[in-house]
Each structure stands twice: as structure tokens, then as C-alpha cells.
Design a protein around this motif. Structure first.
Motif, PDB file in Angstrom:
ATOM      1  N   GLN A 359       0.831  -1.204   0.000  1.00  0.00           N
ATOM      2  CA  GLN A 359       0.000   0.000   0.000  1.00  0.00           C
ATOM      3  C   GLN A 359       0.873   1.264   0.000  1.00  0.00           C
ATOM      4  OE1 GLN A 359      -2.628  -0.317   3.326  1.00  0.00           O
ATOM      5  NE2 GLN A 359      -3.843  -2.009   2.419  1.00  0.00           N
ATOM      6  N   GLU A 360       1.908   1.190   0.814  1.00  0.00           N
ATOM      7  CA  GLU A 360       2.822   2.337   0.816  1.00  0.00           C
ATOM      8  C   GLU A 360       3.497   2.510  -0.547  1.00  0.00           C
ATOM      9  OE1 GLU A 360       5.529   1.671   3.923  1.00  0.00           O
ATOM     10  OE2 GLU A 360       4.099   2.094   5.552  1.00  0.00           O
ATOM     11  N   LEU A 361       3.774   1.384  -1.219  1.00  0.00           N
ATOM     12  CA  LEU A 361       4.381   1.461  -2.544  1.00  0.00           C
ATOM     13  C   LEU A 361       3.446   2.111  -3.565  1.00  0.00           C
ATOM     14  CD1 LEU A 361       6.804   0.726  -4.292  1.00  0.00           C
ATOM     15  CD2 LEU A 361       5.759  -1.520  -4.690  1.00  0.00           C
ATOM     16  N   GLU A 362       2.184   1.797  -3.457  1.00  0.00           N
ATOM     17  CA  GLU A 362       1.207   2.439  -4.337  1.00  0.00           C
ATOM     18  C   GLU A 362       1.194   3.958  -4.126  1.00  0.00           C
ATOM     19  OE1 GLU A 362      -0.611   1.284  -6.754  1.00  0.00           O
ATOM     20  OE2 GLU A 362       0.115  -0.789  -6.541  1.00  0.00           O
ATOM     21  N   LEU A 363       1.271   4.312  -2.876  1.00  0.00           N
ATOM     22  CA  LEU A 363       1.315   5.751  -2.593  1.00  0.00           C
ATOM     23  C   LEU A 363       2.575   6.384  -3.178  1.00  0.00           C
ATOM     24  CD1 LEU A 363       0.072   5.724   1.130  1.00  0.00           C
ATOM     25  CD2 LEU A 363      -1.212   6.419  -0.913  1.00  0.00           C
ATOM     26  N   LEU A 364       3.657   5.615  -3.115  1.00  0.00           N
ATOM     27  CA  LEU A 364       4.905   6.119  -3.679  1.00  0.00           C
ATOM     28  C   LEU A 364       4.809   6.271  -5.194  1.00  0.00           C
ATOM     29  CD1 LEU A 364       7.527   4.153  -1.553  1.00  0.00           C
ATOM     30  CD2 LEU A 364       7.011   6.602  -1.456  1.00  0.00           C
ATOM     31  N   LYS A 365       4.129   5.309  -5.842  1.00  0.00           N
ATOM     32  CA  LYS A 365       3.954   5.409  -7.293  1.00  0.00           C
ATOM     33  C   LYS A 365       3.136   6.647  -7.672  1.00  0.00           C
ATOM     34  CE  LYS A 365       4.329   0.490  -8.420  1.00  0.00           C
ATOM     35  NZ  LYS A 365       3.632  -0.696  -8.961  1.00  0.00           N
ATOM     36  N   GLU A 366       2.144   6.865  -6.866  1.00  0.00           N
ATOM     37  CA  GLU A 366       1.354   8.081  -7.137  1.00  0.00           C
ATOM     38  C   GLU A 366       2.209   9.338  -6.991  1.00  0.00           C
ATOM     39  OE1 GLU A 366      -1.892  10.259  -8.250  1.00  0.00           O
ATOM     40  OE2 GLU A 366      -1.665   8.058  -8.232  1.00  0.00           O
ATOM     41  N   ALA A 367       3.019   9.313  -6.002  1.00  0.00           N
ATOM     42  CA  ALA A 367       3.922  10.461  -5.831  1.00  0.00           C
ATOM     43  C   ALA A 367       4.919  10.550  -6.979  1.00  0.00           C
ATOM     44  CB  ALA A 367       4.650  10.337  -4.505  1.00  0.00           C
ATOM     45  N   GLN A 368       5.286   9.334  -7.529  1.00  0.00           N
ATOM     46  CA  GLN A 368       6.213   9.328  -8.653  1.00  0.00           C
ATOM     47  C   GLN A 368       5.571   9.932  -9.905  1.00  0.00           C
ATOM     48  OE1 GLN A 368       7.611   5.454  -9.625  1.00  0.00           O
ATOM     49  NE2 GLN A 368       9.142   6.172 -11.077  1.00  0.00           N
ATOM     50  N   ARG A 369       4.327   9.628 -10.109  1.00  0.00           N
ATOM     51  CA  ARG A 369       3.645  10.230 -11.266  1.00  0.00           C
ATOM     52  C   ARG A 369       3.601  11.770 -11.147  1.00  0.00           C
ATOM     53  NH1 ARG A 369       0.373   5.584 -10.708  1.00  0.00           N
ATOM     54  NH2 ARG A 369      -1.104   6.746  -9.420  1.00  0.00           N
ATOM     55  N   GLN A 370       3.383  12.161  -9.946  1.00  0.00           N
ATOM     56  CA  GLN A 370       3.398  13.622  -9.761  1.00  0.00           C
ATOM     57  C   GLN A 370       4.799  14.190  -9.995  1.00  0.00           C
ATOM     58  OE1 GLN A 370       1.869  14.334  -5.836  1.00  0.00           O
ATOM     59  NE2 GLN A 370      -0.237  13.616  -6.341  1.00  0.00           N
ATOM     60  N   ALA A 371       5.746  13.400  -9.625  1.00  0.00           N
ATOM     61  CA  ALA A 371       7.118  13.874  -9.815  1.00  0.00           C
ATOM     62  C   ALA A 371       7.498  13.899 -11.286  1.00  0.00           C
ATOM     63  CB  ALA A 371       8.064  12.987  -9.039  1.00  0.00           C
ATOM     64  N   THR A 373       5.686  14.810 -13.735  1.00  0.00           N
ATOM     65  CA  THR A 373       5.237  16.099 -14.270  1.00  0.00           C
ATOM     66  C   THR A 373       6.270  17.200 -13.997  1.00  0.00           C
ATOM     67  OG1 THR A 373       2.973  15.406 -13.841  1.00  0.00           O
ATOM     68  CG2 THR A 373       3.344  17.753 -14.251  1.00  0.00           C
ATOM     69  N   LEU A 374       6.816  17.104 -12.821  1.00  0.00           N
ATOM     70  CA  LEU A 374       7.862  18.065 -12.481  1.00  0.00           C
ATOM     71  C   LEU A 374       9.127  17.820 -13.293  1.00  0.00           C
ATOM     72  CD1 LEU A 374       7.433  18.139  -8.582  1.00  0.00           C
ATOM     73  CD2 LEU A 374       6.658  19.851 -10.231  1.00  0.00           C
ATOM     74  N   LEU A 375       9.364  16.528 -13.626  1.00  0.00           N
ATOM     75  CA  LEU A 375      10.555  16.195 -14.397  1.00  0.00           C
ATOM     76  C   LEU A 375      10.469  16.718 -15.836  1.00  0.00           C
ATOM     77  CD1 LEU A 375      11.252  12.526 -13.178  1.00  0.00           C
ATOM     78  CD2 LEU A 375      12.602  14.569 -12.725  1.00  0.00           C
ATOM     79  N   GLU A 378      11.615  19.990 -16.023  1.00  0.00           N
ATOM     80  CA  GLU A 378      13.053  20.104 -15.876  1.00  0.00           C
ATOM     81  C   GLU A 378      13.782  19.270 -16.932  1.00  0.00           C
ATOM     82  OE1 GLU A 378      14.051  18.870 -11.973  1.00  0.00           O
ATOM     83  OE2 GLU A 378      13.032  20.560 -10.979  1.00  0.00           O
ATOM     84  N   GLU A 379      13.047  18.761 -17.951  1.00  0.00           N
ATOM     85  CA  GLU A 379      13.657  17.889 -18.947  1.00  0.00           C
ATOM     86  C   GLU A 379      14.762  18.607 -19.740  1.00  0.00           C
ATOM     87  OE1 GLU A 379      12.309  14.979 -22.630  1.00  0.00           O
ATOM     88  OE2 GLU A 379      10.822  16.213 -21.598  1.00  0.00           O
ATOM     89  N   GLN A 380      14.469  19.745 -20.100  1.00  0.00           N
ATOM     90  CA  GLN A 380      15.468  20.491 -20.852  1.00  0.00           C
ATOM     91  C   GLN A 380      16.713  20.723 -20.000  1.00  0.00           C
ATOM     92  OE1 GLN A 380      15.281  21.147 -24.050  1.00  0.00           O
ATOM     93  NE2 GLN A 380      13.210  20.225 -24.176  1.00  0.00           N
ATOM     94  N   ARG A 381      16.453  21.031 -18.812  1.00  0.00           N
ATOM     95  CA  ARG A 381      17.585  21.320 -17.945  1.00  0.00           C
ATOM     96  C   ARG A 381      18.394  20.052 -17.671  1.00  0.00           C
ATOM     97  NH1 ARG A 381      18.209  20.926 -12.620  1.00  0.00           N
ATOM     98  NH2 ARG A 381      16.007  20.417 -12.328  1.00  0.00           N
ATOM     99  N   ARG A 382      17.730  18.991 -17.678  1.00  0.00           N
ATOM    100  CA  ARG A 382      18.437  17.761 -17.329  1.00  0.00           C
ATOM    101  C   ARG A 382      18.889  16.984 -18.560  1.00  0.00           C
ATOM    102  NH1 ARG A 382      14.713  14.471 -13.285  1.00  0.00           N
ATOM    103  NH2 ARG A 382      16.514  13.069 -13.497  1.00  0.00           N
ATOM    104  N   LYS A 383      18.613  17.485 -19.746  1.00  0.00           N
ATOM    105  CA  LYS A 383      18.961  16.751 -20.964  1.00  0.00           C
ATOM    106  C   LYS A 383      20.458  16.499 -21.042  1.00  0.00           C
ATOM    107  CE  LYS A 383      18.144  16.814 -25.911  1.00  0.00           C
ATOM    108  NZ  LYS A 383      17.563  17.576 -27.062  1.00  0.00           N
ATOM    109  N   GLN A 384      21.172  17.560 -20.745  1.00  0.00           N
ATOM    110  CA  GLN A 384      22.610  17.421 -20.774  1.00  0.00           C
ATOM    111  C   GLN A 384      23.066  16.386 -19.727  1.00  0.00           C
ATOM    112  OE1 GLN A 384      24.656  21.154 -20.309  1.00  0.00           O
ATOM    113  NE2 GLN A 384      26.727  20.223 -20.656  1.00  0.00           N
ATOM    114  N   GLN A 385      22.468  16.560 -18.605  1.00  0.00           N
ATOM    115  CA  GLN A 385      22.809  15.578 -17.558  1.00  0.00           C
ATOM    116  C   GLN A 385      22.432  14.148 -17.993  1.00  0.00           C
ATOM    117  OE1 GLN A 385      20.834  16.879 -14.000  1.00  0.00           O
ATOM    118  NE2 GLN A 385      22.157  18.682 -13.717  1.00  0.00           N
TER     119      GLN A 385
END
Length: 653
Positions: A359-371, A373-375, A378-385
Motif C-alpha cells: 500500500q505504501e508502494l502504491e502511494l509512492l507510485k502516485e507520488a512518482q507520477r506527480q514527480a 510532471t515536475l521532471l 526540468e527535462e530540458q535542464r536535465r537533458k545534458q545531464q
């Protein structure tokens, strides 16, 4: 302590039997009777006032089992001495009190067990039951007891009936009471087709083995200490002693061999016409014994070694030790079962913990999906990386491929090892099949060997019976020979006696013959004299005839001298005849005396000798008669020659 626990089990049955209302209490009057009976069978003095004094503040009400225990311990059980009473009589008293109330036969009126068999099973139940009240026997002990009975009946044990019973009665899984056990046995579920005598003997054997601690019993040949002869005795082996009796009824005990840790048993070679020999060595003496066969010898030696081992370990009873071991095994199984249940409970808790983490993992996945969107932001910024990271990943990928190749090689090695292991397993399975076949062949051979041994034993017994009959015939023949010898000796003695009598008869016959010859000589002399006398008579007859003629004229008259001479001649002739008659009478008397002696001798002689002597006697009698006739013939002739000589004949007579 063990004796106290055993006594308490039997007393518990008696106490509960007196509790008619099942309230757990018994009246004091009944307890007085029970206490008095217990003291009687336990051979301890009974104090009738002690019960009243012990419960004087109880207002004469009924007494519970817990209230009776202090009195029982203080006034009865503390005074009990082991070996001072007969345990079977004590158990029988308690059984009698409890069986009247609780023991019931089969519903159909059929009873597989006799009352005595039921009593023995009751004693066995008390021995094997748990030390908890109310007394119950766990299924393992029930199966152990019934399996022992089936073994003694030579019946294969089948646990199906017992499993069906416990399956139908789930409440009995924790243990059954003795009355349920007796009712189930009386139902005949596991004794179908078995005679009551067989069941009685099996129950008796199990009772003696478990209750009386009889490790083994049976007939053995024992060598005496003084006369050194072999005698068959009935032996009973217990953990501390090896007793032997005249017969299996155990009425006359002949001796007892004490066993301790210093004793030992050894196998002996066959001698003195005995086989399957072994000996029991004690510190004071060595006892030599002989079993019927090798199997019996092995069983006896093993049992005696078991008894010696128990003495060395300080244990008094084999089955008490086995019971404790079974109890420890059950406790270990229960402990393992409890540990297993605890492990299952822990696994259940881990499962719950795992679900919670999912159950905690499911919550983490949901948080990952939200993350994500944030990624994207930051995709352009992290492209080089990312490119830099991709290079690093390519390097890692190559390393992973190398690792995969090494892993694949390792997997191939493991597969080859697994193939070798499978091949080894197949070889072991083939070997197991071969061993099973060899084991089956060995079992078959042993069964055939047992059959041959049984046949050999039967032939040996028949040979012994024939040998006994032959010995009896030999004794009868020897008796007949002795009788014949006695009769032969008597006949020989009788023949000797008759031979002596025959010799005496022959001697007497010789004497008779000598007398006959002497008589013949006398007769011949008499005949000569008769002939002379006859000639003289003729001469004088002529002279008389001349004298009788008338004298004519011129004749000369004879002188008186002639008459005197005639008279003298006549007188002399008369004297001679008298002498001849006397000799004839003497001869006749001698002949009669010889006949009488001869007849007496013949009466004592054998039949063939008597016949010979009778023939000779007949010939002798004929000869004597002829002699007598010849003696008398001259007189007759002289009388017939001249009728005128009648006066002379009269004178001669």
C-alpha cells in the motif's frame, strides 16, 4: 511417589463411583466404609475416629474430593509400604466399586470381554493414562495398547477403525475415558472373528507384561547345581529377578536369580545333548540354560540384557520408562506443534506487513507520477545531464553484459552439475529398487526358513515321542527277558531235582534187581530142594504102597524101624517144607517191599522215567509169578501122579 500416583488413580474411580449425584461430594458414612476397605487391602491399621475428627467442623455434611485428600494422604497413603500388600487386590476393590455404576456391556447383550478381562484393561488404562483428573487416555496410548493386544493375538493391527471412531467423535480427540474404551472394545470392531479365549490370553499377556513387569516368560531347560541334571522349568523374567517354577501355573516356585548391573548373559556352544544354550552369570553363581530354538535363545538373551540394563540405569520398570519416553515425545511434538503455530502466526504478521508496504508502494507510485510532471518541466535542464548519464549507463551496460556472460557460463556449469545430480539420483533409485528386491528375497527366505524350522521342530517332537515309545518297549522287553530267565532258572532247578529223584529211583531199581537176582537164586535153591523132596516123596510113596498091601502067608512083617524111619522121614520132609514156605514168604515180603519203594520212587520221577521203571517192574512181577508157579508145580504133579498119596499130601500141606 509413583506408587502414590497409581493408588490415587484407583481411589479416584472409587470416590467418583460413590458420588451418585455427580456433585463432587460423598457422604462421611460412605467414606468411612471406603477408608476401612482401603486400609484392609493395604494392610494398614484403620482409625475410625480420625475421619470424624478431621471433619468435625463440617457439620456432618458430604465431603468433596479436595476435602478428602488431606485425610487420605495423612492416615492412609503416608502409611502405605511398597510390597506389604497385593496391588491387584487393591485395584480389584476400586474396580468393583466403580464398575457397578459405570461399566455397561454391549447394547445387544453381546460381550466380547469377560469381567476379568475388563478389569485388566481397566488396570492397563490406569497405568497408561495421563496424570490428570478426570483420567483420560490420549489416542497415541490407546493405539499403543490395542496394538499390543493385537500382537499377542497374532492379528495385524489396523488403525482404520480407531481413526473412524475419533473422526466420528471429535470430542474424544484429547483423550477417552476407560468406560468409552471398554464399550468400544466390547462392540467388537477390531476383534471380529476372534474367539474369547484368544482375547483373554492376549489381555493376560499384556497385563503381565505392563502391570506385572514381566519382560518374558516361557519354558527353558535348566542345569542343576548339585546333581548336574537338566530339568525343564517355567521361567518368568522381571527387571530385577529371573524366577523359575515347576510349571506355568506358578504354584510351586523352585528358585529365583537376582539380577543387577554385575550380571551378564553369554551364548554357549552345544553340549551334553543340549542345543541353543546360554548362561546367566551372577557374582555368586553361573546358571546354564537351553532354549527350544535359536530364535527363543535370542529373545531370552535380549530380554535378560534389557533387565540388566534397567538395573544399571537404576530403573525399576521397563514400561514406566517407555511410557515416560512416549510422554516426552508427545510433549516434544506438542512443543514443535506450538512452535510451528507460532511460526505460522509470525508469517501471517509478515504477510500483513507486506500488504502494508505494498500500500505504501502504491502511494509512492502516485507520488512518482506527480514527480514526472515536475521532471518534464526540468527535462530540458536535465537533458545534458541525461546524455552524460547515458554514457555512464552504456558503460554499465557493457559491464552488465560481461556479468551476464559470466552468469551464463556459471549457469551452464550448474546445469551440468544438475545433470550429474539427476544421473546420480537415477542410479540411487535403481540401487534402491535392487535393495528392495534383495530385501524381499531375504524376507521370503526367512519365512521359508521359519516354516522349515517349524517342520523340523514338529519332526523332532514326533521323534521324541517315538523314542519314548521305543524306550517303553525296551523296558517291557527287558522285563520279559528277566521273567524268562527266572522261569528258566526255576525249570533248571526243577530238572535238577527231578534228576536227583531219577538217580535215586535208578539206585532203588538196582537194589530191586539185586534183590530179584538174590530171590531167583533162592528160588532155584528151593526148586532143587523141591526136586530132591519130590524124589524122596516118590520113593516113600512106593514104600507106602508096598506097606499098604495085605501081608500074605509067608511074608515078613516089616519091623518097627521102618515105621520109625518113615515117620522120621515124613517129619523131616515136613520141616523142610516149612522152611521152604518161610523162605518163599520172606521172598514175597521182600518183593512187596521192593515194589512199594519202587512205586514211591516212580511217583517222584519224570513221566518218561516212570514208564521205563513201570515196564521193568511189570517184567519183574511176571518173573516172580512164574517162579511161584514153578515152586508149586512139583507139589501138584506129585499129587496127580498117584491118587493114593492123599494122606501124604495132606501131611505135606
Amino acid at each position: 511417589m509413583e506408587l502414590r500416583n497409581e493408588l490415587l488413580k484407583s481411589i479416584w474411580y472409587a470416590f467418583t463411583a460413590l458420588d451418585v449425584e455427580k456433585s463432587g461430594k460423598v457422604s462421611k458414612s460412605q467414606l468411612k466404609v471406603l477408608s476401612h476397605n482401603l486400609c484392609t487391602v493395604l494392610h494398614i491399621p484403620h482409625d475410625p475416629v480420625a475421619l470424624e475428627e478431621h471433619f468435625r467442623d463440617d457439620d456432618d455434611g458430604p465431603v468433596s474430593s479436595q476435602g478428602y485428600m488431606p485425610y487420605l494422604n495423612k492416615y492412609i497413603l503416608d502409611k502405605v509400604e511398597e510390597g506389604a500388600f497385593v496391588k491387584e487386590n487393591f485395584d480389584e476393590l476400586c474396580w468393583t466399586l466403580s464398575a457397578k455404576k459405570n461399566y455397561r456391556h454391549d447394547k445387544n447383550g453381546n460381550c466380547t470381554l469377560s469381567d476379568h478381562d475388563a478389569f485388566r484393561l481397566w488396570c492397563l488404562f490406569n497405568f497408561l493414562s495421563e496424570d490428570k483428573y478426570p483420567l483420560v487416555m490420549v489416542p497415541d496410548e490407546v493405539e499403543y495398547l490395542l496394538k499390543k493386544v493385537c500382537t499377542e493375538m497374532n492379528v495385524e493391527w489396523s488403525a482404520g477403525e480407531l481413526d473412524d471412531f475419533f473422526a466420528q467423535e471429535p470430542s474424544q480427540q484429547n483423550g477417552i475415558t476407560v468406560w468409552v474404551l471398554l464399550e468400544w472394545v466390547n462392540s467388537g470392531r477390531f476383534t471380529r472373528g476372534i474367539e474369547k479365549e484368544t482375547i483373554t490370553m492376549a489381555v493376560q499377556e499384556v497385563y503381565q507384561e505392563i502391570i506385572e513387569d514381566v519382560l518374558k516368560q516361557g519354558y527353558l531347560w535348566k542345569k542343576g547345581q548339585l546333581r548336574r541334571n537338566w530339568t525343564e522349568r517355567w521361567f518368568i523374567l522381571k527387571p530385577s529377578t529371573l524366577s523359575y517354577y515347576v510349571s506355568e501355573d506358578r504354584k510351586e516356585k523352585k528358585g529365583c536369580i537376582p539380577l543387577d548391573r554385575n550380571c551378564c548373559v553369554e551364548i554357549l556352544s552345544d553340549r551334553d545333548g543340549k542345543r541353543c544354550m546360554f548362561c546367566v552369570k551372577t557374582p555368586s553363581r553361573t546358571y546354564e540354560m537351553s532354549a527350544s530354538d535359536t530364535k527363543q535363545r535370542q529373545e531370552w538373551t535380549t530380554a535378560i540384557q534389557t533387565a540388566i540394563r534397567l538395573q544399571a540405569e537404576g530403573k525399576k520398570s521397563l514400561h514406566k520408562d517407555l511410557k515416560q519416553k512416549r510422554h516426552d515425545q508427545r510433549a516434544l511434538r506438542e512443543k514443535q506443534k506450538a512452535a510451528k503455530e507460532e511460526e505460522l502466526q509470525r508469517l501471517k504478521q509478515l504477510q500483513e506487513e507486506k500488504e502494508r508496504k505494498l500500500q505504501e508502494l502504491e502511494l509512492l507510485k502516485e507520488a512518482q507520477r506527480q514527480a514526472e510532471t515536475l521532471l518534464k518541466e526540468e527535462e530540458q535542464r536535465r537533458k545534458q545531464q541525461h546524455e552524460e548519464m547515458q554514457k555512464a549507463l552504456e558503460i554499465q551496460l557493457r559491464q552488465a553484459e560481461q556479468a551476464r556472460a559470466s552468469m551464463q557460463a556459471e549457469m551452464e556449469l550448474k546445469e551440468a552439475e544438475a545433470d550429474r545430480q539427476k544421473k546420480r539420483i537415477r542410479e540411487l533409485e535403481d540401487m534402491q529398487k535392487l535393495l528392495e528386491e534383495a530385501l524381499y528375497a531375504e524376507v521370503t527366505a526367512r519365512q521359508e526358513e521359519e516354516a522349515k524350522r517349524y517342520a523340523q521342530t514338529r519332526l523332532l517332537s514326533e521323534e521324541e515321542d517315538k523314542m519314548k515309545a521305543l524306550m517303553q518297549l525296551k523296558e517291557e522287553q527287558e522285563e520279559l527277558i528277566r521273567k524268562t530267565q527266572r522261569e528258566k532258572q526255576e525249570l533248571r532247578q526243577e530238572m535238577d531235582n527231578k534228576s536227583k529223584i531219577l538217580e535215586e529211583a535208578q539206585n532203588q531199581l538196582e537194589e530191586v534187581r539185586v534183590n530179584r537176582q538174590r530171590a531167583d537164586q533162592d528160588v532155584m535153591a528151593a526148586q532143587r530142594k523141591l526136586r530132591q523132596a519130590s524124589s524122596h516123596v516118590k520113593h516113600w510113596n512106593v514104600q507106602m504102597n508096598r506097606l499098604m498091601h495085605p501081608i500074605g502067608p509067608g511074608d515078613k512083617r516089616p519091623t518097627s524101624t521102618v515105621g520109625t524111619g518113615f515117620r522120621g522121614t515124613i517129619g523131616g520132609q515136613k520141616d523142610e517144607w516149612v522152611k521152604l514156605s518161610g523162605k518163599t514168604e520172606e521172598k514175597d515180603n521182600a518183593d512187596e517191599h521192593g515194589k512199594e519203594n519202587l512205586h514211591r520212587s516212580l511217583s517222584n520221577c519224570p513221566s518218561n522215567t516212570s514208564s521205563v521203571v513201570e515196564m521193568e517192574t511189570t517184567a519183574l512181577n511176571g518173573q516172580l509169578k512164574r517162579n511161584s508157579v514153578e515152586v508149586r508145580k512139583p507139589v501138584q504133579r506129585s499129587s496127580t501122579e498117584d491118587p493114593e498119596d492123599t494122606p501124604t499130601e495132606e501131611l505135606m500141606r
